[in-house]
Design an enzyme around this catalytic site. Structure first.
Site, PDB file in Angstrom:
ATOM      1  CG  ASP A 326      -0.129  -0.147   2.530  1.00 20.89           C
ATOM      2  OD1 ASP A 326       0.793  -0.993   2.565  1.00 20.89           O
ATOM      3  OD2 ASP A 326      -0.414   0.577   3.497  1.00 20.89           O
ATOM      4  CD  GLU A 327      -1.195   4.547   2.822  1.00 25.68           C
ATOM      5  OE1 GLU A 327      -2.127   5.319   3.091  1.00 25.68           O
ATOM      6  OE2 GLU A 327      -0.495   4.015   3.696  1.00 25.68           O
TER       7      GLU A 327
HETATM    8  C1  TNX Z   1      -3.834   3.818   5.638  1.00 23.36           C
HETATM    9  S1  TNX Z   1      -4.996   1.236   4.963  1.00 23.36           S
HETATM   10  C2  TNX Z   1      -2.854   2.856   5.723  1.00 23.36           C
HETATM   11  C3  TNX Z   1      -2.108   2.685   6.966  1.00 23.36           C
HETATM   12  C4  TNX Z   1      -2.557   3.652   8.011  1.00 23.36           C
HETATM   13  C5  TNX Z   1      -4.050   3.764   7.969  1.00 23.36           C
HETATM   14  C6  TNX Z   1      -4.626   4.592   9.035  1.00 23.36           C
HETATM   15  C7  TNX Z   1      -3.596   1.080   4.398  1.00 23.36           C
HETATM   16  C8  TNX Z   1      -3.425  -0.012   3.504  1.00 23.36           C
HETATM   17  N1  TNX Z   1      -2.632   1.928   4.756  1.00 23.36           N
HETATM   18  O1  TNX Z   1      -0.744   2.788   6.729  1.00 23.36           O
HETATM   19  O2  TNX Z   1      -2.145   3.186   9.245  1.00 23.36           O
HETATM   20  O3  TNX Z   1      -4.417   4.326   6.730  1.00 23.36           O
HETATM   21  O4  TNX Z   1      -6.013   4.497   9.014  1.00 23.36           O
END
Ligand code: TNX
Length: 516
Positions: A326-327
């Protein structure tokens, strides 16, 4: 002589204490998740000194029987296993059977009346899920561990099976660390609601929490702190195996997540050579996301991933390893794909399958992959078209780290605030109408721990929302206003159970209850 014998027998038979019949008025609105079919029976099952246990499968039912006996340890009943008895009179039975009413490995049939308490399933996991129903039918006093002289289980016939095969909760132990004891407590709490998967988010920018013997600095440096500069911690491999086996005895599979290529600052801080610059950054203690990346062009990156996955796979009896994904905002899309393709290959090399956040679909997935949907329906759909399976964690309903309301002291709000009703009022089968039914594996409730420090914080955010998710994952009835009102009543009844268990749950103003 013969006459005397007959007379004596008659006297003995008439002296044998008749078991009193106990009319039970079952509050079947108590059960969560709601079973598929419930039929109340007039008389309940009364335990006495002569009640025996029976099973047709001593080996396979052993764990469930031993947990049942433990549950009743504060009662005076010996509950001996009677291996010979053919009668079903005054027995508690745990049988493995194959019949048409038990269609799923987690399904069970529970039949309680004045004669017997009988639980049947096709697999031990079905017996275990049924045991949770029995547990919910027992009085709070038993759960509290109080001494009891008498015990009746209300008369009931239940035929039950889950809607989805995957019913999970995620705990982020990277942003804040939770000890083995804390995780075990959580395992017991979620098992009670028939959740069968615990996803552990083991690594992130702020912490690396799993011992990797071939890369010891990951925990030495990477495990040394947490969000806010709080104390860190990590699981030794022995600790981790203990969690896995504790979960297994509750028929819960642990899915380990090693997040990559982003969310890796703790690893990058531990080993300079993993950075493209060869310079290790400081440990990170704030809450920003999307700034770190493993160095895609360096070969040592893949040696690292191979070592980590090899060691983690060796401790993972389940099929899946979660690669996060993710991200990864500081990795170019081209690099992201190159990196993940190689990482996928490494997971396969160790005979495991890949689970990842929806983002990983861009690297190419198929029906052997699980995508965890969290924010973008569009991106997840692109994975569904490729055939991937999906676990649903839509942030606006399923994220346990979102505040309940603006007044909540802990939690965050990027996906909104989630009251107990909006955690419950969504239908997992309508988000992706074009997906084949078999592609939607189930749902999971993630608890990210940026603002979660203690067990009490954890429970406050998880409970009662996760109970509603457990019902959405298990129960087949579709969610609407009526089902919410019905659920709400049952949830109210669970408050006293959570009180007895010492769970620090959120007392929502929308669930009217008499607070003690
Ligand atoms: C998004 S959900 C993230 C996390 C954070 C979270 C906080 C996701 C795959 N990645 O790194 O902790 O939001 O809500």
């Amino acid at each position: 002589m013969r006459i005397i014998f007959i007379l004596l027998t008659l006297v003995l038979v008439s002296c044998k204490k008749e078991k009193p019949l106990v009319i039970t008025n079952l509050n079947s609105t108590f059960l969560i998740p709601k079973p598929e079919s419930v039929q109340e029976q007039t008389y309940g099952f009364l335990f006495d000194e002569e009640t025996t246990l029976q099973t047709n499968s001593e080996g396979k039912a052993k764990e469930v029987i031993s947990q049942f006996k433990k549950l009743l340890k504060t009662t005076p009943f010996p509950l001996n296993l009677d291996k010979n008895s053919k009668t079903k009179d005054n027995t508690v039975s745990f049988n493995l059977v194959s019949n048409d009413s038990i269609s799923s490995p987690e399904g069970y049939v529970l039949d309680v009346n004045e004669m017997h308490l009988s639980l049947a399933a096709s697999e031990p996991q079905g017996l275990y899920r049924g045991l949770q129903t029995i547990k919910q039918l027992l009085p709070n006093a038993i759960i509290a561990g109080n001494k009891l002289d008498s015990l009746t289980v209300p008369g009931i016939k239940i035929i039950d099976a889950p809607r989805y095969e995957y019913r999970g909760m995620m705990l982020d132990v990277a942003r804040h660390f939770f000890t083995v004891a804390q995780v075990k407590r959580l395992i017991d709490q979620i098992a009670f609601y028939k959740i069968n998967t615990l996803h552990l988010h083991l690594t992130d920018d702020q912490g690396w929490r799993i011992e990797i013997k071939s890369w010891p600095k990951l925990t030495e440096i990477g495990g040394s702190s947490a969000v806010g500069g709080d104390i860190g911690g990590f699981y030794t491999q022995e600790d981790y195996k203990e969690i896995v086996s504790y979960a297994k005895s509750r028929f819960i599979t642990v899915i380990p997540e090693i997040d990559m290529p982003g969310h890796t600052n703790a690893a990058l801080a531990s080993y300079a050579e993993l950075n493209c610059t060869n310079i290790a950054p400081e440990m990170y203690t704030k809450m920003r996301v999307g700034f770190s990346s493993l160095c895609v062009e360096k070969e040592i990156t893949y040696t690292f991933v191979d070592d980590v996955i090899r060691e983690v796979a060796a401790m993972t009896p389940g099929k899946y390893i979660h690669l996060g994904g993710d991200e990864s905002h500081s990795t170019t899309l081209k690099d992201y794909k190159i990196f993940l393709k190689r990482a996928f290959g490494i997971v396969a090399k160790y005979d495991k399958k890949v689970m990842g956040w929806e983002d990983i679909q861009s690297a190419g997935v198929d029906s052997t992959y699980i995508l965890q949907h969290w924010t973008s329906e569009k991106i997840t759909r692109q994975g569904i078209v490729q055939g991937a399976k999906v676990v649903l964690s839509p942030a606006k309903h399923a994220y346990l780290d979102m505040k309940y309301s603006k007044e909540s002291k802990i939690g965050i709000t990027w996906a909104g605030t989630i009251e107990v009703d909006s955690a419950y009022l969504w239908n997992p089968s309508t988000i992706f109408p074009k997906a084949h039914e078999s592609q939607i594996l189930g749902i999971e409730s993630p608890l990210w721990s940026e603002t979660v420090v203690t067990t009490s914080d954890l429970e406050y955010l998880a409970f009662p929302r996760v109970i509603g998710h457990a019902e959405l994952g298990w129960s087949k009835s579709n969610v609407n206003t009526a089902s919410w009102l019905d659920y709400k009543k049952r949830l109210q009844n669970h408050y006293s159970r959570m009180d007895v268990l010492g769970i620090n749950y959120y007392r929502s103003p929308i669930i009217d209850s008499v607070f003690k």
